[in-house]
Design an enzyme around this catalytic site. Structure first.
Site, PDB file in Angstrom:
ATOM      1  N   SER A   1      33.342  31.013  34.023  1.00 50.76           N
ATOM      2  CA  SER A   1      32.931  30.144  32.915  1.00 50.76           C
ATOM      3  C   SER A   1      34.001  30.157  31.831  1.00 50.76           C
ATOM      4  O   SER A   1      34.749  31.129  31.692  1.00 50.76           O
ATOM      5  CB  SER A   1      31.604  30.661  32.336  1.00 50.76           C
ATOM      6  OG  SER A   1      31.304  30.062  31.096  1.00 50.76           O
TER       7      SER A   1
ATOM      8  N   TYR B   1      27.648  38.133  28.947  1.00 48.37           N
ATOM      9  CA  TYR B   1      27.999  37.104  29.923  1.00 48.37           C
ATOM     10  C   TYR B   1      29.506  36.857  29.936  1.00 48.37           C
ATOM     11  O   TYR B   1      30.127  36.768  30.998  1.00 48.37           O
ATOM     12  CB  TYR B   1      27.238  35.825  29.568  1.00 48.37           C
ATOM     13  CG  TYR B   1      27.421  34.666  30.514  1.00 48.37           C
ATOM     14  CD1 TYR B   1      26.686  34.569  31.693  1.00 48.37           C
ATOM     15  CD2 TYR B   1      28.304  33.629  30.202  1.00 48.37           C
ATOM     16  CE1 TYR B   1      26.840  33.492  32.543  1.00 48.37           C
ATOM     17  CE2 TYR B   1      28.460  32.541  31.046  1.00 48.37           C
ATOM     18  CZ  TYR B   1      27.723  32.473  32.216  1.00 48.37           C
ATOM     19  OH  TYR B   1      27.887  31.391  33.056  1.00 48.37           O
TER      20      TYR B   1
ATOM     21  N   LYS C   1      31.989  37.508  33.088  1.00 47.95           N
ATOM     22  CA  LYS C   1      32.754  36.409  33.680  1.00 47.95           C
ATOM     23  C   LYS C   1      34.262  36.649  33.553  1.00 47.95           C
ATOM     24  O   LYS C   1      35.038  36.248  34.427  1.00 47.95           O
ATOM     25  CB  LYS C   1      32.357  35.089  33.025  1.00 47.95           C
ATOM     26  CG  LYS C   1      30.976  34.581  33.419  1.00 47.95           C
ATOM     27  CD  LYS C   1      30.859  34.322  34.916  1.00 47.95           C
ATOM     28  CE  LYS C   1      29.608  33.523  35.263  1.00 47.95           C
ATOM     29  NZ  LYS C   1      29.476  33.297  36.722  1.00 47.95           N
TER      30      LYS C   1
END
Length: 257
Positions: free
Chosen positions: A149, A162, A166
């Protein structure tokens, strides 16, 4: 003839969203695809609905032994493994000063540790198979595509867990590309921006409303558009694309702040 005829693939998290669209596209072009989801019934349903040769595997990839089991299921069903798309994941957002250990580690587990375990389990069928091909004078490319991402490449407010996970997947991608490149295993990642999925549907209305202003193409991507980028990295047309993080964000250069 399909461009992926004779190939066998695993797409994790493929009963819905980007994963479902990717599995459908791979199957459309000839690949045999293992559909995976946390919900086994949803995985079976997706497998039945997708045109082409598919199988399904339901299970929590963060549980001990499950990443190895999903690889073994693909081998049992198809007899080989040529493509892995590490797509499974979810978000659990929160600001750093209010985030607990469990919340932080959960993202690392699903977005970084799980892909590592899947790829480690797949090594005999990707790395070792490529080594055998090289020794026999054959050049056969196999593919790994990790879904990351822009949160992992540039950070995002409220997503320390997150984003860190990632970003870790980016590091895994680039390291594995160095380790497995000699055996003709292409290892790349796609860093997506705003894609219309179940996960982004839960974003606050204020964030959704601002999307057209921060995405130069003027709208979020559809799952089918996201799948197209992954598909390209699974085809022979990408044989010399290696160790790369392809950004597919509609030109968006910021997080969803």
């Amino acid at each position: 003839m399909g461009v992926l005829d004779g190939k066998a693939a695993i797409v994790t998290g493929s009963a819905r969203g980007i994963g479902r669209a990717t599995a459908s596209l791979l199957a459309e072009h000839g690949a045999r695809v293992l559909i995976n989801d946390l919900d086994g019934d949803l995985a079976k349903q997706a497998s039945a609905e997708i045109d082409g040769e598919t199988a399904s595997f339901g299970g929590d990839l963060t549980q001990e032994g499950t990443p190895e089991a999903v690889v073994q299921k693909a081998i049992d069903e198809f007899g080989q493994l040529d493509i892995i798309v590490n797509n499974a994941g979810y978000a659990w957002d929160g600001v750093v000063h209010k985030m607990g250990d469990e919340q932080f580690r959960a993202m690392l587990e699903i977005h970084t540790v799980v892909p590592f375990k899947v790829l480690r389990a797949a090594a005999p069928h990707l790395r070792d198979a490529g080594k055998a091909d090289r020794e026999a004078g054959r050049e056969i490319f196999r593919k790994v595509v990790n879904v990351t991402s822009i949160s992992g490449t540039q950070g995002n407010f409220g997503q320390a867990n997150y984003s860190a996970a990632k970003a870790g997947l980016v590091g895994l991608t680039k390291t594995l590309a160095r380790e497995w490149g000699a055996f003709k295993v292409n290892v790349n990642a796609v860093a997506f921006g705003f894609v219309e999925t179940r996960m982004t549907a839960d974003l606050p209305k204020q964030m959704r409303d601002v999307a057209p202003q921060i995405i130069p193409l003027g709208r979020p991507a559809q799952p089918e558009e996201a799948a197209g980028v992954i598909f390209l990295l699974c085809t022979p047309w990408s044989n010399f694309v290696h160790g790369q993080v392809i950004t597919a964000s509609g030109g968006q250069m910021t997080g969803m702040t």
